[in-house]
Design a protein around this motif. Sequence first.
Motif, mmCIF file in Angstrom:
data_model
loop_
_atom_site.group_PDB
_atom_site.id
_atom_site.type_symbol
_atom_site.label_atom_id
_atom_site.label_comp_id
_atom_site.label_asym_id
_atom_site.label_seq_id
_atom_site.Cartn_x
_atom_site.Cartn_y
_atom_site.Cartn_z
ATOM 1 N N MET A 101 0.814 -1.216 0.000
ATOM 2 C CA MET A 101 0.000 0.000 0.000
ATOM 3 C C MET A 101 0.850 1.269 0.000
ATOM 4 N N ALA A 102 1.994 1.217 0.652
ATOM 5 C CA ALA A 102 2.914 2.355 0.764
ATOM 6 C C ALA A 102 4.108 1.865 1.554
ATOM 7 N N SER A 103 5.084 2.703 1.733
ATOM 8 C CA SER A 103 6.160 2.376 2.664
ATOM 9 C C SER A 103 6.329 3.535 3.634
ATOM 10 N N GLY A 104 6.815 3.203 4.806
ATOM 11 C CA GLY A 104 6.953 4.224 5.830
ATOM 12 C C GLY A 104 8.105 3.923 6.755
ATOM 13 N N ALA A 105 8.413 4.891 7.593
ATOM 14 C CA ALA A 105 9.529 4.762 8.527
ATOM 15 C C ALA A 105 9.010 4.519 9.936
ATOM 16 N N VAL A 106 9.667 3.602 10.645
ATOM 17 C CA VAL A 106 9.465 3.448 12.082
ATOM 18 C C VAL A 106 10.547 4.276 12.759
ATOM 19 N N VAL A 107 10.138 5.188 13.621
ATOM 20 C CA VAL A 107 11.100 6.089 14.245
ATOM 21 C C VAL A 107 11.257 5.770 15.720
ATOM 22 N N VAL A 108 12.420 6.113 16.233
ATOM 23 C CA VAL A 108 12.712 5.950 17.660
ATOM 24 C C VAL A 108 12.497 7.297 18.326
ATOM 25 N N THR A 109 11.517 7.357 19.204
ATOM 26 C CA THR A 109 11.176 8.605 19.873
ATOM 27 C C THR A 109 11.483 8.500 21.365
ATOM 28 N N PRO A 244 18.339 10.661 9.285
ATOM 29 C CA PRO A 244 17.022 10.994 9.831
ATOM 30 C C PRO A 244 15.935 10.360 8.974
ATOM 31 N N PRO A 245 14.764 10.084 9.565
ATOM 32 C CA PRO A 245 13.701 9.396 8.825
ATOM 33 C C PRO A 245 12.897 10.330 7.925
ATOM 34 N N THR A 246 13.567 10.917 6.940
ATOM 35 C CA THR A 246 12.860 11.772 6.006
ATOM 36 C C THR A 246 12.124 10.929 4.970
ATOM 37 N N LEU A 247 11.206 11.559 4.263
ATOM 38 C CA LEU A 247 10.474 10.862 3.211
ATOM 39 C C LEU A 247 11.429 10.379 2.127
ATOM 40 N N ALA A 248 12.383 11.239 1.757
ATOM 41 C CA ALA A 248 13.338 10.862 0.710
ATOM 42 C C ALA A 248 14.173 9.663 1.130
ATOM 43 N N ALA A 249 14.628 9.655 2.384
ATOM 44 C CA ALA A 249 15.454 8.542 2.872
ATOM 45 C C ALA A 249 14.646 7.253 2.976
ATOM 46 N N THR A 250 13.348 7.377 3.282
ATOM 47 C CA THR A 250 12.472 6.203 3.342
ATOM 48 C C THR A 250 12.245 5.636 1.951
ATOM 49 N N ALA A 319 2.084 13.980 2.098
ATOM 50 C CA ALA A 319 1.621 14.920 3.126
ATOM 51 C C ALA A 319 1.548 14.275 4.496
ATOM 52 N N LEU A 320 1.420 12.936 4.517
ATOM 53 C CA LEU A 320 1.324 12.208 5.784
ATOM 54 C C LEU A 320 2.603 11.429 6.098
ATOM 55 N N THR A 321 3.690 11.797 5.423
ATOM 56 C CA THR A 321 5.043 11.259 5.653
ATOM 57 C C THR A 321 5.171 9.768 5.350
ATOM 58 N N TYR A 322 4.411 9.295 4.366
ATOM 59 C CA TYR A 322 4.619 7.947 3.828
ATOM 60 C C TYR A 322 5.290 8.083 2.464
#
Length: 348
Positions: A101-109, A244-250, A319-322
């Motif tokens: 469906m899309a790809s996304g980043a899991v971030v450490v917060t 960093p978990p940017t859209l481009a890096a993802t 727009a939703l960082t995917y």
Amino acid sequence: MKLVKTLKLAAVAVATSFVALSASAQDNTLQGAGSTFINPLFSKMFSEYKAAKVNYQSIGSGGGIAQLTAKTVDFGDSDAPLNDDQTAKVGGAAAVLHIPMASGAVVVTYNIPGVTGALNLTGKDLADIYLGKVTNWNSAEIKATNKGVNLPDLPIVVIHRSDGSGTSFIFTDFLTKVNPDWSSKVGKASAPNWPAGLGGKGSEGVAGLVKQTPGAIGYVELAYAIQNKMPYASIQNKSGKFIPPTLAATTLASNVTIPADTKVSVTNTDNPAGYPIASFTWAIIYKEQNYGGRSKERASDLLKLLWWNIHQGQTYCEALTYAPLSKAAVKAAETVLKSATYGGKAIL
């Protein structure tokens, strides 16, 4: 007391019956359940989709797979492909289809009083934190990659998912690849035996616990961190760079060869500019849609929805960082969707 218990059981039975009927009812509402990782994007997609109504339950990948297995939803969504046990329960690998469906980043917060910027964390140190081996924010390991940051003498409170979760699978898949100790003691799983920490239900629960607990560290989908205005770390990738978990890096992390069944891991990517904790998320459906009294029209509505998701629906990703699906991923998803049948005949 008996009457109260009887009424409670009756309520549960009615609720269960409603869920079971909702996926087979011949109305315009399609039922989905699963990943919290994809929920912000699905919420937007399904509000914009006009051809059919969609009710999506953000209950975690494990819950979505369970409901798909029980055939109480039209589709499940998972951030990890079905494992061997899950595959056996749905009738084997040939019985279901995985559609990215899309790809996304899991971030450490984290919640470290006085520290609001992005920390640098290696995969090894991150795994050692979750193993309970690194227990304080001013430990030598964390200070070594964060020179100049005033790290407090504060215990680390580990937060993880309490439910079966594709987000946990992505996270532990990465830790397994970068830390031999983690690989041998815990490994990758949607519901691992966590060595340390507190559990929160869903990405929402993890984000909430991190926000209210000084010293906490957790992992959530990027959209949850941004929506909750939470800081997140840059993670060292295979090339040694802190990304960093940017859209481009993802997007770069998921720019890989897509196998015919679309089931591929992109954590710890070989791309030197790629963010290393990223993944596809998959809608999962039965290949043969003629089951449980489902109509051909309902099957067609489902396939049209998923086709729209991988085409027009992709415009809502950034727009939703995917990360939108690559051309290769879209082509693979199209082929998978075209293999779905009703009564043995192609739907699309």
